[in-house]
Design a protein around this motif. Structure first.
Motif, PDB file in Angstrom:
ATOM      1  N   PHE A   1       0.770  -1.202  -0.028  1.00 26.56           N
ATOM      2  CA  PHE A   1      -0.166   0.087   0.091  1.00 26.56           C
ATOM      3  C   PHE A   1       0.732   1.205   0.060  1.00 26.56           C
ATOM      4  CE2 PHE A   1      -3.600  -2.507   1.939  1.00 26.56           C
ATOM      5  CZ  PHE A   1      -4.397  -2.400   0.581  1.00 26.56           C
ATOM      6  N   PHE A   2       1.900   1.149   0.813  1.00 27.57           N
ATOM      7  CA  PHE A   2       2.964   2.183   0.520  1.00 27.57           C
ATOM      8  C   PHE A   2       3.382   2.419  -0.875  1.00 27.57           C
ATOM      9  CE2 PHE A   2       7.256   3.830   0.414  1.00 27.57           C
ATOM     10  CZ  PHE A   2       7.042   5.194   0.766  1.00 27.57           C
ATOM     11  N   ILE A   3       3.677   1.481  -1.513  1.00 27.15           N
ATOM     12  CA  ILE A   3       4.247   1.534  -2.954  1.00 27.15           C
ATOM     13  C   ILE A   3       3.099   2.213  -3.850  1.00 27.15           C
ATOM     14  CG2 ILE A   3       5.250   0.285  -4.906  1.00 27.15           C
ATOM     15  CD1 ILE A   3       6.588  -1.655  -2.734  1.00 27.15           C
TER      16      ILE A   3
ATOM     17  N   TYR B   1      -1.484  -1.989  -9.351  1.00 22.85           N
ATOM     18  CA  TYR B   1      -1.258  -3.317  -9.392  1.00 22.85           C
ATOM     19  C   TYR B   1      -0.827  -3.662  -7.655  1.00 22.85           C
ATOM     20  CZ  TYR B   1      -1.674  -3.582 -14.331  1.00 22.85           C
ATOM     21  OH  TYR B   1      -2.225  -3.773 -15.423  1.00 22.85           O
ATOM     22  N   ASN B   2       0.155  -2.923  -7.114  1.00 21.64           N
ATOM     23  CA  ASN B   2       0.653  -3.056  -5.974  1.00 21.64           C
ATOM     24  C   ASN B   2      -0.514  -3.023  -5.108  1.00 21.64           C
ATOM     25  OD1 ASN B   2       3.643  -3.538  -5.630  1.00 21.64           O
ATOM     26  ND2 ASN B   2       3.676  -1.537  -7.048  1.00 21.64           N
ATOM     27  N   GLY B   3      -1.367  -1.992  -5.266  1.00 23.38           N
ATOM     28  CA  GLY B   3      -2.582  -2.218  -4.120  1.00 23.38           C
ATOM     29  C   GLY B   3      -3.538  -3.448  -4.343  1.00 23.38           C
ATOM     30  N   PHE B   4      -3.475  -3.982  -5.388  1.00 26.96           N
ATOM     31  CA  PHE B   4      -4.274  -5.170  -5.487  1.00 26.96           C
ATOM     32  C   PHE B   4      -3.248  -6.274  -4.844  1.00 26.96           C
ATOM     33  CE2 PHE B   4      -5.822  -4.032  -9.945  1.00 26.96           C
ATOM     34  CZ  PHE B   4      -7.046  -3.489  -9.423  1.00 26.96           C
ATOM     35  N   LEU B   5      -2.081  -6.402  -4.904  1.00 26.10           N
ATOM     36  CA  LEU B   5      -1.187  -7.265  -4.148  1.00 26.10           C
ATOM     37  C   LEU B   5      -1.347  -6.946  -2.563  1.00 26.10           C
ATOM     38  CD1 LEU B   5       2.091  -7.261  -5.990  1.00 26.10           C
ATOM     39  CD2 LEU B   5       0.532  -9.026  -5.967  1.00 26.10           C
ATOM     40  N   GLY B   6      -1.392  -5.634  -2.192  1.00 27.80           N
ATOM     41  CA  GLY B   6      -1.661  -5.548  -0.781  1.00 27.80           C
ATOM     42  C   GLY B   6      -3.053  -5.695  -0.389  1.00 27.80           C
ATOM     43  N   ALA B   7      -3.985  -5.703  -1.178  1.00 27.25           N
ATOM     44  CA  ALA B   7      -5.308  -6.066  -0.831  1.00 27.25           C
ATOM     45  C   ALA B   7      -5.377  -7.575  -0.659  1.00 27.25           C
ATOM     46  CB  ALA B   7      -6.403  -5.511  -1.754  1.00 27.25           C
TER      47      ALA B   7
END
Length: 121
Positions: free
Chosen positions: A17-19, A56-62
Protein backbone atom coordinates in the motif's frame (compact mmCIF):
# COMPACT_ATOMS: atom_id res chain seq x y z
CA UNK A 1 -2.44 -19.48 9.51
CA UNK A 2 -0.92 -18.50 12.84
CA UNK A 3 -1.52 -15.08 14.38
CA UNK A 4 2.18 -14.21 13.95
CA UNK A 5 2.08 -15.17 10.26
CA UNK A 6 -1.09 -13.11 9.77
CA UNK A 7 0.57 -10.05 11.32
CA UNK A 8 3.64 -10.43 9.11
CA UNK A 9 1.48 -10.83 6.00
CA UNK A 10 -0.47 -7.68 6.94
CA UNK A 11 2.79 -5.76 7.39
CA UNK A 12 4.00 -6.84 3.96
CA UNK A 13 0.59 -5.88 2.56
CA UNK A 14 1.09 -2.43 4.06
CA UNK A 15 4.41 -2.18 2.20
CA UNK A 16 2.41 -2.76 -0.99
CA UNK A 17 0.00 0.00 0.00
CA UNK A 18 2.93 2.35 0.60
CA UNK A 19 4.28 1.55 -2.87
CA UNK A 20 0.78 2.08 -4.26
CA UNK A 21 0.53 5.49 -2.59
CA UNK A 22 3.98 6.48 -3.87
CA UNK A 23 3.27 5.45 -7.44
CA UNK A 24 -0.35 6.61 -7.67
CA UNK A 25 -0.45 9.77 -5.60
CA UNK A 26 3.07 11.03 -4.97
CA UNK A 27 5.10 9.95 -7.99
CA UNK A 28 6.24 13.39 -9.12
CA UNK A 29 6.91 14.63 -5.61
CA UNK A 30 8.40 11.58 -3.86
CA UNK A 31 9.50 9.25 -6.67
CA UNK A 32 12.94 10.90 -6.84
CA UNK A 33 13.61 9.86 -3.25
CA UNK A 34 13.26 6.17 -4.14
CA UNK A 35 14.26 5.88 -7.79
CA UNK A 36 16.96 7.45 -9.97
CA UNK A 37 15.81 10.04 -12.50
CA UNK A 38 17.30 8.82 -15.79
CA UNK A 39 16.45 12.07 -17.58
CA UNK A 40 15.05 15.47 -16.62
CA UNK A 41 11.27 15.42 -16.37
CA UNK A 42 11.14 11.62 -16.12
CA UNK A 43 8.68 11.54 -13.22
CA UNK A 44 6.34 13.99 -14.93
CA UNK A 45 6.46 11.99 -18.18
CA UNK A 46 5.79 8.65 -16.45
CA UNK A 47 3.09 9.65 -13.97
CA UNK A 48 0.36 7.61 -15.74
CA UNK A 49 2.58 4.54 -16.03
CA UNK A 50 3.53 4.76 -12.35
CA UNK A 51 -0.13 5.11 -11.34
CA UNK A 52 -0.90 1.93 -13.28
CA UNK A 53 1.93 0.09 -11.49
CA UNK A 54 0.66 1.46 -8.20
CA UNK A 55 -2.75 0.01 -8.85
CA UNK A 56 -1.19 -3.45 -9.22
CA UNK A 57 0.69 -3.00 -5.94
CA UNK A 58 -2.61 -2.05 -4.31
CA UNK A 59 -4.14 -5.29 -5.55
CA UNK A 60 -1.22 -7.26 -4.08
CA UNK A 61 -1.60 -5.48 -0.73
CA UNK A 62 -5.35 -6.04 -0.69
CA UNK A 63 -4.86 -9.73 -1.42
CA UNK A 64 -2.36 -10.13 1.41
CA UNK A 65 -4.53 -8.35 3.93
CA UNK A 66 -7.57 -10.30 2.74
CA UNK A 67 -5.67 -13.56 3.26
CA UNK A 68 -5.02 -12.63 6.89
CA UNK A 69 -8.76 -12.51 7.57
CA UNK A 70 -9.85 -15.71 5.84
CA UNK A 71 -11.25 -18.05 8.45
CA UNK A 72 -10.33 -21.33 6.79
CA UNK A 73 -6.65 -22.06 7.55
CA UNK A 74 -5.90 -23.80 4.26
CA UNK A 75 -7.53 -21.06 2.21
CA UNK A 76 -5.76 -18.35 4.21
CA UNK A 77 -2.36 -19.98 3.70
CA UNK A 78 -2.85 -20.66 -0.02
CA UNK A 79 -4.11 -17.12 -0.64
CA UNK A 80 -1.19 -15.60 1.28
CA UNK A 81 1.27 -17.84 -0.58
CA UNK A 82 -0.14 -16.72 -3.93
CA UNK A 83 0.02 -12.98 -3.21
CA UNK A 84 3.42 -13.15 -1.49
CA UNK A 85 4.82 -15.13 -4.42
CA UNK A 86 3.48 -12.50 -6.82
CA UNK A 87 5.25 -9.81 -4.80
CA UNK A 88 8.50 -11.79 -4.79
CA UNK A 89 8.35 -12.20 -8.57
CA UNK A 90 7.56 -8.50 -9.04
CA UNK A 91 10.47 -7.60 -6.76
CA UNK A 92 12.90 -9.84 -8.64
CA UNK A 93 11.77 -8.44 -11.97
CA UNK A 94 12.06 -4.89 -10.65
CA UNK A 95 15.56 -5.61 -9.35
CA UNK A 96 16.60 -6.91 -12.76
CA UNK A 97 14.98 -4.17 -14.84
CA UNK A 98 14.95 -1.04 -12.66
CA UNK A 99 17.04 -0.99 -9.49
CA UNK A 100 18.69 -3.73 -7.45
CA UNK A 101 17.42 -2.22 -4.21
CA UNK A 102 13.91 -3.34 -5.11
CA UNK A 103 15.05 -6.86 -4.28
CA UNK A 104 15.66 -5.82 -0.66
CA UNK A 105 12.71 -3.46 -0.32
CA UNK A 106 10.04 -5.56 -2.01
CA UNK A 107 11.06 -9.16 -2.65
CA UNK A 108 12.93 -9.80 0.62
CA UNK A 109 10.07 -8.85 3.00
CA UNK A 110 7.69 -10.98 0.95
CA UNK A 111 10.14 -13.91 0.98
CA UNK A 112 10.50 -13.69 4.76
CA UNK A 113 6.72 -13.53 5.14
CA UNK A 114 6.32 -16.48 2.78
CA UNK A 115 8.76 -18.55 4.84
CA UNK A 116 6.91 -17.65 8.03
CA UNK A 117 3.54 -18.53 6.49
CA UNK A 118 4.83 -21.88 5.24
CA UNK A 119 6.60 -22.74 8.51
CA UNK A 120 3.92 -21.51 10.92
CA UNK A 121 0.84 -22.05 8.81
Amino acid sequence: MSVFARIIVILVGLICFFIMWLEMFSWEKSGKKFFPEPEPGYFHKTVSMAANQGLYNGFLGAGMIWSAFIGNKGSAVSTAVFFLTCMIIAGIYGAITVKRGILIKQAAPAAVALAIVLLAG
